[in-house]
Design an enzyme around this catalytic site. Sequence first.
Site, PDB file in Angstrom:
ATOM      1  N   GLY A 116      12.030  -1.832 -24.350  1.00 52.41           N
ATOM      2  CA  GLY A 116      11.926  -3.265 -24.545  1.00 52.41           C
ATOM      3  C   GLY A 116      11.404  -4.033 -23.348  1.00 52.41           C
ATOM      4  O   GLY A 116      11.439  -5.264 -23.324  1.00 52.41           O
TER       5      GLY A 116
ATOM      6  N   GLU B 218      21.378   1.564 -25.310  1.00 48.17           N
ATOM      7  CA  GLU B 218      22.075   0.291 -25.458  1.00 48.17           C
ATOM      8  C   GLU B 218      23.538   0.496 -25.811  1.00 48.17           C
ATOM      9  O   GLU B 218      24.406  -0.286 -25.406  1.00 48.17           O
ATOM     10  CB  GLU B 218      21.358  -0.560 -26.512  1.00 48.17           C
TER      11      GLU B 218
ATOM     12  N   ASN C 145      13.426   2.007 -35.248  1.00 47.36           N
ATOM     13  CA  ASN C 145      14.771   1.522 -34.930  1.00 47.36           C
ATOM     14  C   ASN C 145      14.711  -0.004 -34.884  1.00 47.36           C
ATOM     15  O   ASN C 145      14.202  -0.592 -33.936  1.00 47.36           O
ATOM     16  CB  ASN C 145      15.235   2.077 -33.580  1.00 47.36           C
TER      17      ASN C 145
ATOM     18  N   LYS D 141      17.011  -2.058 -34.474  1.00 49.59           N
ATOM     19  CA  LYS D 141      18.030  -2.664 -33.608  1.00 49.59           C
ATOM     20  C   LYS D 141      18.744  -3.778 -34.395  1.00 49.59           C
ATOM     21  O   LYS D 141      18.938  -3.645 -35.591  1.00 49.59           O
ATOM     22  CB  LYS D 141      17.420  -3.132 -32.290  1.00 49.59           C
TER      23      LYS D 141
ATOM     24  N   GLU E 162      14.474   8.589 -24.002  1.00 55.50           N
ATOM     25  CA  GLU E 162      14.183   7.174 -23.842  1.00 55.50           C
ATOM     26  C   GLU E 162      14.506   6.742 -22.414  1.00 55.50           C
ATOM     27  O   GLU E 162      15.672   6.483 -22.092  1.00 55.50           O
ATOM     28  CB  GLU E 162      15.029   6.335 -24.793  1.00 55.50           C
TER      29      GLU E 162
ATOM     30  N   SER F 112       8.937   1.399 -25.493  1.00 62.49           N
ATOM     31  CA  SER F 112       7.727   0.559 -25.547  1.00 62.49           C
ATOM     32  C   SER F 112       6.521   1.330 -26.069  1.00 62.49           C
ATOM     33  O   SER F 112       5.398   1.177 -25.563  1.00 62.49           O
ATOM     34  CB  SER F 112       7.427  -0.047 -24.167  1.00 62.49           C
TER      35      SER F 112
ATOM     36  N   HIS G 137      22.178   5.933 -28.199  1.00 64.19           N
ATOM     37  CA  HIS G 137      21.099   5.085 -27.708  1.00 64.19           C
ATOM     38  C   HIS G 137      21.540   4.431 -26.401  1.00 64.19           C
ATOM     39  O   HIS G 137      22.713   4.117 -26.216  1.00 64.19           O
ATOM     40  CB  HIS G 137      20.759   4.023 -28.756  1.00 64.19           C
TER      41      HIS G 137
END
Length: 247
Positions: A171, A96, A9, A11, A165, A209, A94
């Site tokens: 991150g 985010e 991904n 991003k 996740e 991560s 996701h």
Amino acid sequence: MRRKLVVGNWKMNGSLAANAALLDALRALPGAAPCDLAVCAPFPYLAQLRERLAGSTIAWGAQDCSAHESGAFTGEVSAAMLAEFGCRYVIVGHSERRTLHGESDQLVADKAKIALAHGLTPIVCVGETLAQREAGETANVVKHQLSAAIHTLGHCISQVVVAYEPVWAIGTGRTASPEQAQEVHALLRQQLHAATEKSAAMKILYGGSVKADNAATLFAKPDIDGGLIGGASLVAADFAAIARAAV
């Protein structure tokens, strides 16, 4: 045994030149990957993925899609458009998107449904925040997120990929321990088992991560079927090392 899947991904990263170098390096990796590989890139780069990955075993996909077929939705990209580009996968829900854009569990489920209708494989993301984990709410949070997709898709839930996740590990450099990740993956598979007789064949990925030095111990767990990889997917050698760990 389920064949592992490793999805990059990107991003909101990339440029035409950097992408070309990365994709060419991935294509040039020696030997067949021990797992299925895919790359999910920002919308403007999908044409480049189609061009650079044509004829390879690496699939490509998008990072989101609209819940609508078409119409007055400026800035949105439909599942039909992604399918026309040859995308195989699309990430939906996701963390985010949930956090920064306020996407609800039902909206994520609706996106998964329309993706399936156009022949795409949705990667449905679930995960808890650090506050929710510390409050002992992890199980309730991820089960509630996944239940929306199960109720919306019915028997078609067996056609999606699920990605766990933990938000606190995305991150941040922090990673759920293999035991923590396996515990949630097992919980999700149990929930899927109650919804479809095909649950044993479904892939549940871990994201948060994942790096070359921790991938093998994560992927060795019985219910972890690969990874949704963020930053490490932008470096060909790192992505390849993670893929080699997915045996």
